[in-house]
Write a protein that holds these residues in place. Sequence first.
Motif, PDB file in Angstrom:
ATOM      1  N   LEU A  98       0.828  -1.211   0.000  1.00  0.00           N
ATOM      2  CA  LEU A  98       0.000   0.000   0.000  1.00  0.00           C
ATOM      3  C   LEU A  98       0.866   1.267   0.000  1.00  0.00           C
ATOM      4  O   LEU A  98       0.561   2.247  -0.685  1.00  0.00           O
ATOM      5  CB  LEU A  98      -0.935  -0.001   1.212  1.00  0.00           C
ATOM      6  N   ARG A  99       1.954   1.259   0.743  1.00  0.00           N
ATOM      7  CA  ARG A  99       2.852   2.419   0.746  1.00  0.00           C
ATOM      8  C   ARG A  99       3.467   2.632  -0.635  1.00  0.00           C
ATOM      9  O   ARG A  99       3.615   3.774  -1.085  1.00  0.00           O
ATOM     10  CB  ARG A  99       3.954   2.227   1.793  1.00  0.00           C
ATOM     11  N   ALA A 100       3.806   1.534  -1.302  1.00  0.00           N
ATOM     12  CA  ALA A 100       4.365   1.643  -2.643  1.00  0.00           C
ATOM     13  C   ALA A 100       3.351   2.218  -3.622  1.00  0.00           C
ATOM     14  O   ALA A 100       3.718   2.774  -4.663  1.00  0.00           O
ATOM     15  CB  ALA A 100       4.842   0.278  -3.128  1.00  0.00           C
ATOM     16  N   SER A 101       2.064   2.108  -3.283  1.00  0.00           N
ATOM     17  CA  SER A 101       0.997   2.647  -4.135  1.00  0.00           C
ATOM     18  C   SER A 101       0.667   4.096  -3.810  1.00  0.00           C
ATOM     19  O   SER A 101      -0.230   4.672  -4.416  1.00  0.00           O
ATOM     20  CB  SER A 101      -0.266   1.784  -3.986  1.00  0.00           C
ATOM     21  N   GLY A 102       1.355   4.687  -2.805  1.00  0.00           N
ATOM     22  CA  GLY A 102       1.154   6.099  -2.513  1.00  0.00           C
ATOM     23  C   GLY A 102       0.346   6.390  -1.265  1.00  0.00           C
ATOM     24  O   GLY A 102       0.115   7.557  -0.949  1.00  0.00           O
ATOM     25  N   TYR A 103      -0.097   5.359  -0.560  1.00  0.00           N
ATOM     26  CA  TYR A 103      -0.860   5.579   0.667  1.00  0.00           C
ATOM     27  C   TYR A 103       0.083   5.821   1.854  1.00  0.00           C
ATOM     28  O   TYR A 103       1.214   5.348   1.878  1.00  0.00           O
ATOM     29  CB  TYR A 103      -1.726   4.362   0.985  1.00  0.00           C
ATOM     30  N   THR A 104      -0.438   6.546   2.842  1.00  0.00           N
ATOM     31  CA  THR A 104       0.194   6.578   4.148  1.00  0.00           C
ATOM     32  C   THR A 104      -0.400   5.452   4.969  1.00  0.00           C
ATOM     33  O   THR A 104      -1.631   5.341   5.091  1.00  0.00           O
ATOM     34  CB  THR A 104      -0.067   7.927   4.850  1.00  0.00           C
ATOM     35  N   VAL A 105       0.443   4.602   5.516  1.00  0.00           N
ATOM     36  CA  VAL A 105      -0.042   3.415   6.219  1.00  0.00           C
ATOM     37  C   VAL A 105       0.434   3.458   7.667  1.00  0.00           C
ATOM     38  O   VAL A 105       1.622   3.647   7.934  1.00  0.00           O
ATOM     39  CB  VAL A 105       0.448   2.124   5.541  1.00  0.00           C
ATOM     40  N   VAL A 106      -0.526   3.276   8.574  1.00  0.00           N
ATOM     41  CA  VAL A 106      -0.224   3.203  10.000  1.00  0.00           C
ATOM     42  C   VAL A 106      -0.478   1.776  10.450  1.00  0.00           C
ATOM     43  O   VAL A 106      -1.579   1.238  10.253  1.00  0.00           O
ATOM     44  CB  VAL A 106      -1.106   4.185  10.792  1.00  0.00           C
ATOM     45  N   LEU A 107       0.528   1.149  11.037  1.00  0.00           N
ATOM     46  CA  LEU A 107       0.398  -0.223  11.531  1.00  0.00           C
ATOM     47  C   LEU A 107       0.009  -0.220  13.004  1.00  0.00           C
ATOM     48  O   LEU A 107       0.513   0.590  13.792  1.00  0.00           O
ATOM     49  CB  LEU A 107       1.713  -0.970  11.357  1.00  0.00           C
ATOM     50  N   ASP A 108      -0.891  -1.120  13.372  1.00  0.00           N
ATOM     51  CA  ASP A 108      -1.236  -1.272  14.780  1.00  0.00           C
ATOM     52  C   ASP A 108      -0.074  -1.944  15.497  1.00  0.00           C
ATOM     53  O   ASP A 108       0.340  -3.048  15.142  1.00  0.00           O
ATOM     54  CB  ASP A 108      -2.499  -2.129  14.915  1.00  0.00           C
ATOM     55  N   VAL A 109       0.477  -1.271  16.500  1.00  0.00           N
ATOM     56  CA  VAL A 109       1.585  -1.836  17.277  1.00  0.00           C
ATOM     57  C   VAL A 109       1.175  -2.052  18.738  1.00  0.00           C
ATOM     58  O   VAL A 109       2.017  -2.345  19.582  1.00  0.00           O
ATOM     59  CB  VAL A 109       2.834  -0.933  17.207  1.00  0.00           C
ATOM     60  N   ARG A 110      -0.130  -1.938  19.013  1.00  0.00           N
ATOM     61  CA  ARG A 110      -0.594  -2.079  20.395  1.00  0.00           C
ATOM     62  C   ARG A 110      -1.410  -3.354  20.613  1.00  0.00           C
ATOM     63  O   ARG A 110      -1.926  -3.581  21.692  1.00  0.00           O
ATOM     64  CB  ARG A 110      -1.439  -0.855  20.788  1.00  0.00           C
ATOM     65  N   ARG A 111      -1.563  -4.179  19.545  1.00  0.00           N
ATOM     66  CA  ARG A 111      -2.344  -5.427  19.624  1.00  0.00           C
ATOM     67  C   ARG A 111      -3.784  -5.160  20.073  1.00  0.00           C
ATOM     68  O   ARG A 111      -4.338  -5.861  20.923  1.00  0.00           O
ATOM     69  CB  ARG A 111      -1.674  -6.418  20.575  1.00  0.00           C
ATOM     70  N   ARG A 112      -4.382  -4.115  19.501  1.00  0.00           N
ATOM     71  CA  ARG A 112      -5.773  -3.820  19.834  1.00  0.00           C
ATOM     72  C   ARG A 112      -6.711  -4.859  19.223  1.00  0.00           C
ATOM     73  O   ARG A 112      -6.382  -5.524  18.237  1.00  0.00           O
ATOM     74  CB  ARG A 112      -6.156  -2.429  19.306  1.00  0.00           C
ATOM     75  N   SER A 113      -7.924  -4.889  19.741  1.00  0.00           N
ATOM     76  CA  SER A 113      -8.960  -5.736  19.146  1.00  0.00           C
ATOM     77  C   SER A 113      -9.441  -5.102  17.852  1.00  0.00           C
ATOM     78  O   SER A 113      -9.197  -3.914  17.598  1.00  0.00           O
ATOM     79  CB  SER A 113     -10.136  -5.886  20.116  1.00  0.00           C
ATOM     80  N   VAL A 114     -10.129  -5.887  17.036  1.00  0.00           N
ATOM     81  CA  VAL A 114     -10.662  -5.353  15.778  1.00  0.00           C
ATOM     82  C   VAL A 114     -11.581  -4.168  16.055  1.00  0.00           C
ATOM     83  O   VAL A 114     -11.497  -3.120  15.393  1.00  0.00           O
ATOM     84  CB  VAL A 114     -11.409  -6.456  15.006  1.00  0.00           C
ATOM     85  N   LYS A 115     -12.460  -4.300  17.040  1.00  0.00           N
ATOM     86  CA  LYS A 115     -13.394  -3.220  17.374  1.00  0.00           C
ATOM     87  C   LYS A 115     -12.650  -1.946  17.784  1.00  0.00           C
ATOM     88  O   LYS A 115     -12.976  -0.841  17.323  1.00  0.00           O
ATOM     89  CB  LYS A 115     -14.319  -3.686  18.502  1.00  0.00           C
ATOM     90  N   ASP A 116     -11.646  -2.096  18.629  1.00  0.00           N
ATOM     91  CA  ASP A 116     -10.896  -0.925  19.087  1.00  0.00           C
ATOM     92  C   ASP A 116     -10.096  -0.279  17.951  1.00  0.00           C
ATOM     93  O   ASP A 116      -9.972   0.953  17.878  1.00  0.00           O
ATOM     94  CB  ASP A 116      -9.955  -1.316  20.220  1.00  0.00           C
ATOM     95  N   ASN A 117      -9.570  -1.115  17.069  1.00  0.00           N
ATOM     96  CA  ASN A 117      -8.816  -0.557  15.937  1.00  0.00           C
ATOM     97  C   ASN A 117      -9.717   0.243  15.007  1.00  0.00           C
ATOM     98  O   ASN A 117      -9.352   1.324  14.535  1.00  0.00           O
ATOM     99  CB  ASN A 117      -8.133  -1.685  15.156  1.00  0.00           C
TER     100      ASN A 117
END
Length: 479
Positions: free
Chosen positions: A413-432
């Motif tokens: 996705l970054r190579a396609s021009g998006y800014t990508v933020v990775l979850d590094v806190r191991r949140r649940s799907v709902k919280d993310n």
Amino acid sequence: MTVDLVRGMRDVLPAEYTLSRHIQTILERTMSAYGFQMLDTPIIEHRELYLRKLGEDLVGKVYEFSFGGRDLALRPEWTASVLRAYVAGMQDQPLPLRLSYAGPVFRYERPQRHTYRQFTQVGGEIIGGLPPRADAEVIALACAGLAAVGVTDYTVRIGHIGLARELLSRFNLPERTRGLLIWSLERLRAEGIAPVRERVLANLGTPPEGLELPVGIDDEQAVVWLERVLAAMQIDLRTGTRSPSEVIQRLLRTLRRADEQPLVDAALDRLVRLAAIGGSPDQAMPQLADLLGVDSVAFRELQAILELLEAHAVPSTCITIDGALGRGLHYYTGLIFEIYDREGNQLCGGGRYDDLVGALGGRQPTPAVGFAYGLERVMAAAAIEDKDAPQTILVAAVHDDDYPYALRVAGRLRASGYTVVLDVRRRSVKDNLRDATRRHFTAAVIVGADERAGEYIVWRDLATRTEQRIPFAALGGKV
């Protein structure tokens, strides 16, 4: 001392910084389209660079200090630094040379709305550009940059230092006195003639008591008279660093200052008339013609600039002629202008400074003209949508085993021009999903065992709350 130094400066937080960078990029892109090339100069310069030509108002706002036996200053504006750089390393370049810049400047002044002691200037200079074409170009460029960031309701105030210089050339006044009068124009309109007259005459000084020149003698006779008086007083003129002739001439100039007062009064009467002239070109230009005559060089130059601005498609309805405009910088020699938004905030300003290259040690006299935006004020007046800003996507792994696949997705996705933020806190799907919505992200991609096994992603659009399934191999372009 440290607390006082930073008072009036401020932190620029991420959201504001992103917008300011976007606006700065648009302004730089506009100048690049006109052929301007970017350069950079040090924030710290020798203090003398600014003390020569800035004028007393701005000199008093310079952050200056001594270090290593050198008198230094934080850059209060860009033009002098750019011209120093030109003299130091670019005099062999073909002219005209169009240079642009962007960066912080520092002025110790009272903070107010959109005015800070550290702020950003974005601007450009045409070195070797002749009037009236180069003058009209910088005004048109300044307007084009404002239009590009969505500022369309503004007023261009235009003046010309040559108008005052021509008026004062009719009086036999020393250049220093003329300078004091010219740079009092704005005060003349704001404060009236009495305080300006008092200030100018105070700067002229008064002759030493008992040494007034006899009435009616010329300079040659005055020199003889002074030599006799000083000899009678047994004053030896050979003990100082100046020659006796230089001492006599310096003293003569001091004694002649009393003769300047009637000329100062007459000159101020003319300048009051000039300072009173203001309004649309149709209103103001006939008044200037009456005051200076249609053969005035400055008047004809100003008229030619206005005609060229019309050819540049700058609306005449946004132009105001201002006979009292001074800008406070003593290096201006011709055109000067400022642009204000509808709330009266100054967005940019500039003018012509044909003597500055020579004053800074240039090999030959070189005409120049330029301008600068105050980025923070332009940002406050701008009305733009950040359509070029990258879309931000949250990518989150459901379990630790899914994280390597999430990294592959993020990289594609970054190579396609998006800014990508990775979850590094191991949140649940709902919280993310809740966090991504709160941060106004464009979409969320949650990677689990099924997505990893099937080599696809589920793209959740957070604005429309819709989903689409996309093969990993198809992530080469924007969704």
